[in-house]
Structures are given as structure tokens and as C-alpha cells.
Scaffold this motif. Structure first.
Motif, PDB file in Angstrom:
ATOM      1  N   TRP A  25       6.381 -14.316  20.315  1.00 44.06           N
ATOM      2  CA  TRP A  25       7.348 -13.236  20.128  1.00 44.06           C
ATOM      3  C   TRP A  25       6.670 -11.927  19.723  1.00 44.06           C
ATOM      4  CZ3 TRP A  25       8.563 -18.140  18.038  1.00 44.06           C
ATOM      5  CH2 TRP A  25       9.542 -18.809  18.750  1.00 44.06           C
ATOM      6  N   GLY A  26       5.348 -11.890  19.721  1.00 45.97           N
ATOM      7  CA  GLY A  26       4.627 -10.671  19.383  1.00 45.97           C
ATOM      8  C   GLY A  26       4.357 -10.487  17.904  1.00 45.97           C
ATOM      9  N   PHE A  27       4.574 -11.528  17.086  1.00 45.18           N
ATOM     10  CA  PHE A  27       4.331 -11.429  15.643  1.00 45.18           C
ATOM     11  C   PHE A  27       2.838 -11.565  15.371  1.00 45.18           C
ATOM     12  CE2 PHE A  27       4.007 -13.418  11.404  1.00 45.18           C
ATOM     13  CZ  PHE A  27       4.547 -12.385  10.659  1.00 45.18           C
ATOM     14  N   ASP A  28       2.289 -10.617  14.633  1.00 47.33           N
ATOM     15  CA  ASP A  28       0.870 -10.590  14.277  1.00 47.33           C
ATOM     16  C   ASP A  28       0.762 -10.904  12.788  1.00 47.33           C
ATOM     17  OD1 ASP A  28      -1.761  -9.992  13.703  1.00 47.33           O
ATOM     18  OD2 ASP A  28      -1.724  -7.999  14.594  1.00 47.33           O
ATOM     19  N   GLU A  29       0.427 -12.153  12.472  1.00 45.27           N
ATOM     20  CA  GLU A  29       0.409 -12.607  11.081  1.00 45.27           C
ATOM     21  C   GLU A  29      -0.647 -11.881  10.244  1.00 45.27           C
ATOM     22  OE1 GLU A  29       0.329 -16.772   8.537  1.00 45.27           O
ATOM     23  OE2 GLU A  29       0.194 -16.836  10.711  1.00 45.27           O
ATOM     24  N   GLU A  30      -1.786 -11.590  10.831  1.00 47.43           N
ATOM     25  CA  GLU A  30      -2.845 -10.883  10.107  1.00 47.43           C
ATOM     26  C   GLU A  30      -2.374  -9.485   9.688  1.00 47.43           C
ATOM     27  OE1 GLU A  30      -7.558  -9.687  10.647  1.00 47.43           O
ATOM     28  OE2 GLU A  30      -6.420 -10.400  12.367  1.00 47.43           O
ATOM     29  N   PHE A  31      -1.712  -8.780  10.585  1.00 49.02           N
ATOM     30  CA  PHE A  31      -1.183  -7.452  10.266  1.00 49.02           C
ATOM     31  C   PHE A  31      -0.092  -7.547   9.206  1.00 49.02           C
ATOM     32  CE2 PHE A  31       1.819  -3.961  11.005  1.00 49.02           C
ATOM     33  CZ  PHE A  31       0.972  -2.886  10.810  1.00 49.02           C
ATOM     34  N   ALA A  32       0.793  -8.534   9.341  1.00 50.37           N
ATOM     35  CA  ALA A  32       1.874  -8.714   8.374  1.00 50.37           C
ATOM     36  C   ALA A  32       1.319  -9.002   6.982  1.00 50.37           C
ATOM     37  CB  ALA A  32       2.806  -9.829   8.830  1.00 50.37           C
ATOM     38  N   ASP A  33       0.281  -9.835   6.892  1.00 45.10           N
ATOM     39  CA  ASP A  33      -0.328 -10.131   5.599  1.00 45.10           C
ATOM     40  C   ASP A  33      -1.016  -8.908   5.006  1.00 45.10           C
ATOM     41  OD1 ASP A  33       0.559 -12.708   5.462  1.00 45.10           O
ATOM     42  OD2 ASP A  33      -1.314 -13.623   6.110  1.00 45.10           O
ATOM     43  N   ALA A  34      -1.605  -8.080   5.849  1.00 47.23           N
ATOM     44  CA  ALA A  34      -2.252  -6.863   5.352  1.00 47.23           C
ATOM     45  C   ALA A  34      -1.212  -5.860   4.853  1.00 47.23           C
ATOM     46  CB  ALA A  34      -3.107  -6.238   6.447  1.00 47.23           C
ATOM     47  N   LEU A  35      -0.034  -5.839   5.453  1.00 44.84           N
ATOM     48  CA  LEU A  35       1.020  -4.904   5.083  1.00 44.84           C
ATOM     49  C   LEU A  35       1.862  -5.396   3.907  1.00 44.84           C
ATOM     50  CD1 LEU A  35       2.051  -2.184   6.124  1.00 44.84           C
ATOM     51  CD2 LEU A  35       3.634  -3.437   7.581  1.00 44.84           C
ATOM     52  N   LEU A  36       1.766  -6.687   3.584  1.00 45.46           N
ATOM     53  CA  LEU A  36       2.626  -7.271   2.562  1.00 45.46           C
ATOM     54  C   LEU A  36       2.527  -6.596   1.194  1.00 45.46           C
ATOM     55  CD1 LEU A  36       4.775  -9.386   2.099  1.00 45.46           C
ATOM     56  CD2 LEU A  36       2.964 -11.020   1.557  1.00 45.46           C
ATOM     57  N   PRO A  37       1.361  -6.197   0.687  1.00 46.40           N
ATOM     58  CA  PRO A  37       1.353  -5.518  -0.625  1.00 46.40           C
ATOM     59  C   PRO A  37       2.209  -4.250  -0.643  1.00 46.40           C
ATOM     60  CG  PRO A  37      -0.861  -6.188  -0.053  1.00 46.40           C
ATOM     61  CD  PRO A  37      -0.005  -6.449   1.157  1.00 46.40           C
ATOM     62  N   PHE A  38       2.201  -3.484   0.433  1.00 45.59           N
ATOM     63  CA  PHE A  38       3.036  -2.287   0.515  1.00 45.59           C
ATOM     64  C   PHE A  38       4.518  -2.671   0.524  1.00 45.59           C
ATOM     65  CE2 PHE A  38       5.336   0.700   3.332  1.00 45.59           C
ATOM     66  CZ  PHE A  38       5.357   1.793   2.482  1.00 45.59           C
ATOM     67  N   LEU A  39       4.868  -3.689   1.301  1.00 49.62           N
ATOM     68  CA  LEU A  39       6.258  -4.118   1.369  1.00 49.62           C
ATOM     69  C   LEU A  39       6.724  -4.681   0.031  1.00 49.62           C
ATOM     70  CD1 LEU A  39       6.329  -5.747   4.907  1.00 49.62           C
ATOM     71  CD2 LEU A  39       7.079  -3.456   4.235  1.00 49.62           C
ATOM     72  N   GLU A  40       5.838  -5.396  -0.682  1.00 53.98           N
ATOM     73  CA  GLU A  40       6.193  -5.909  -2.009  1.00 53.98           C
ATOM     74  C   GLU A  40       6.401  -4.768  -3.001  1.00 53.98           C
ATOM     75  OE1 GLU A  40       3.049  -8.746  -2.703  1.00 53.98           O
ATOM     76  OE2 GLU A  40       4.421 -10.389  -2.235  1.00 53.98           O
ATOM     77  N   PHE A  41       5.623  -3.693  -2.874  1.00 51.80           N
ATOM     78  CA  PHE A  41       5.841  -2.520  -3.716  1.00 51.80           C
ATOM     79  C   PHE A  41       7.239  -1.960  -3.470  1.00 51.80           C
ATOM     80  CE2 PHE A  41       5.986   2.128  -3.669  1.00 51.80           C
ATOM     81  CZ  PHE A  41       5.842   2.387  -5.023  1.00 51.80           C
ATOM     82  N   LEU A  42       7.616  -1.815  -2.204  1.00 48.69           N
ATOM     83  CA  LEU A  42       8.953  -1.312  -1.885  1.00 48.69           C
ATOM     84  C   LEU A  42      10.027  -2.249  -2.429  1.00 48.69           C
ATOM     85  CD1 LEU A  42       8.492  -0.108   1.806  1.00 48.69           C
ATOM     86  CD2 LEU A  42       8.582   1.302  -0.260  1.00 48.69           C
TER      87      LEU A  42
END
Length: 163
Positions: free
Chosen positions: A96-113
């Protein structure tokens, strides 16, 4: 499941009843796979964690900076190499086009939000099935679909089997 921003009940005309307390959240960094060197943010976060650990153990600031920064150049070089590989299309996606490595790298920013910016509280995450299909619907308002993103973060953090 619902995710909402915590506002004053008086401002929203609430009933005066408070919601049951949320269960304590796991400490940041648990139940998540780390991808060292995925993006430059990774070494920066690792540096800050080492700095805090050194300061908490009683080291003076110059000593703590030297200890924390001892591996930064290697990590930063690896992160930049990985960023160049990704720019050339060298990364994995599911069907489905999900990139787990990118999602894990972005997670700290999303957790801040999730934690600090919008102060999201998630209720009913346990009602989402652990396996199989599910449809989660939110009342989206605004330009960007942050509500759906915060629902995803809420499921990652609050569901017994994050999916």
C-alpha cells in the motif's frame, strides 16, 4: 475510538463531568523499533539522550557534551548516507506504499504533536479489533488531515497490539 484535544469544559459548554483518567503512557522510546541512521534527526535524538543520561549521572556540562558527542560524527555520516540512498529510491514499501523506516523516523515529531502541541487523549482504542479490517472515521476539519494522523499515533501508543 475517539481522539480529542483537551480543552476547558467551561469554554465548550460541557456537562461538568470529567472523563475517566487515561492509563499511564509508556515512556518514550518503548515498544518501537529504532532505525539508526535513518535521517539526521536520529543521531540528534541519540545525542540528546546521551547528553541527558550523562547530566543525570552527575557529569558537568563540558564532560557530558564530550561523552554524548563522542559517536555523533559516525552516526551523522551514516544518517546522511542513508538519506542519499533514500533520495535515489533505495527503500522498502509494503503493497500500500507504507514506508516503515520513514514512519519510525517521523514518529518523535508526531509524538511531540500528540503529547505537547494538541495534548491528545485517546479513548476506546481497545475497541479496535487486533486483527482484520477496521474502519476508523474522524470528523476532519482544516487543511491537513492531522486528525487521522493523531488517531494512528493513538493506536500505536494505546492499543494492546499496535497496528
Amino acid at each position: 475510538m475517539s481522539a480529542h484535544v483537551d480543552h476547558d469544559t467551561a469554554a465548550g459548554g460541557g456537562t461538568g463531568q470529567s472523563a475517566p483518567p487515561s492509563p499511564p503512557r509508556p515512556p518514550s522510546g518503548t515498544a518501537r523499533r529504532e532505525f539508526p541512521g535513518a535521517f539526521p534527526i536520529g543521531p540528534t535524538v541519540a545525542f540528546l539522550r546521551r547528553l541527558r543520561k550523562a547530566l543525570d549521572s552527575g557529569s558537568d556540562l563540558p564532560v557530558a557534551l564530550a561523552e554524548a558527542g563522542s559517536t555523533l560524527p559516525r552516526e551523522l555520516r551514516e544518517a546522511l548516507d542513508r538519506l542519499l540512498q533514500r533520495a535515489q529510491g533505495d527503500y522498502e514499501e509494503d503493497e500500500w506504499g507504507f514506508d516503515e523506516e520513514f514512519a519510525d523516523a517521523l514518529l518523535p515529531f508526531l509524538e511531540f504533536l500528540y503529547d505537547r502541541w494538541w495534548r491528545v487523549e485517546t479513548t476506546g482504542a481497545r475497541n479496535v479489533p487486533s486483527h482484520g479490517r477496521a474502519m476508523l472515521v474522524s470528523n476532519h476539519a482544516g487543511t491537513l488531515p492531522w486528525d487521522a494522523t493523531m488517531i494512528s499515533v493513538g493506536l500505536l501508543r494505546e492499543h494492546p497490539l499496535p497496528r
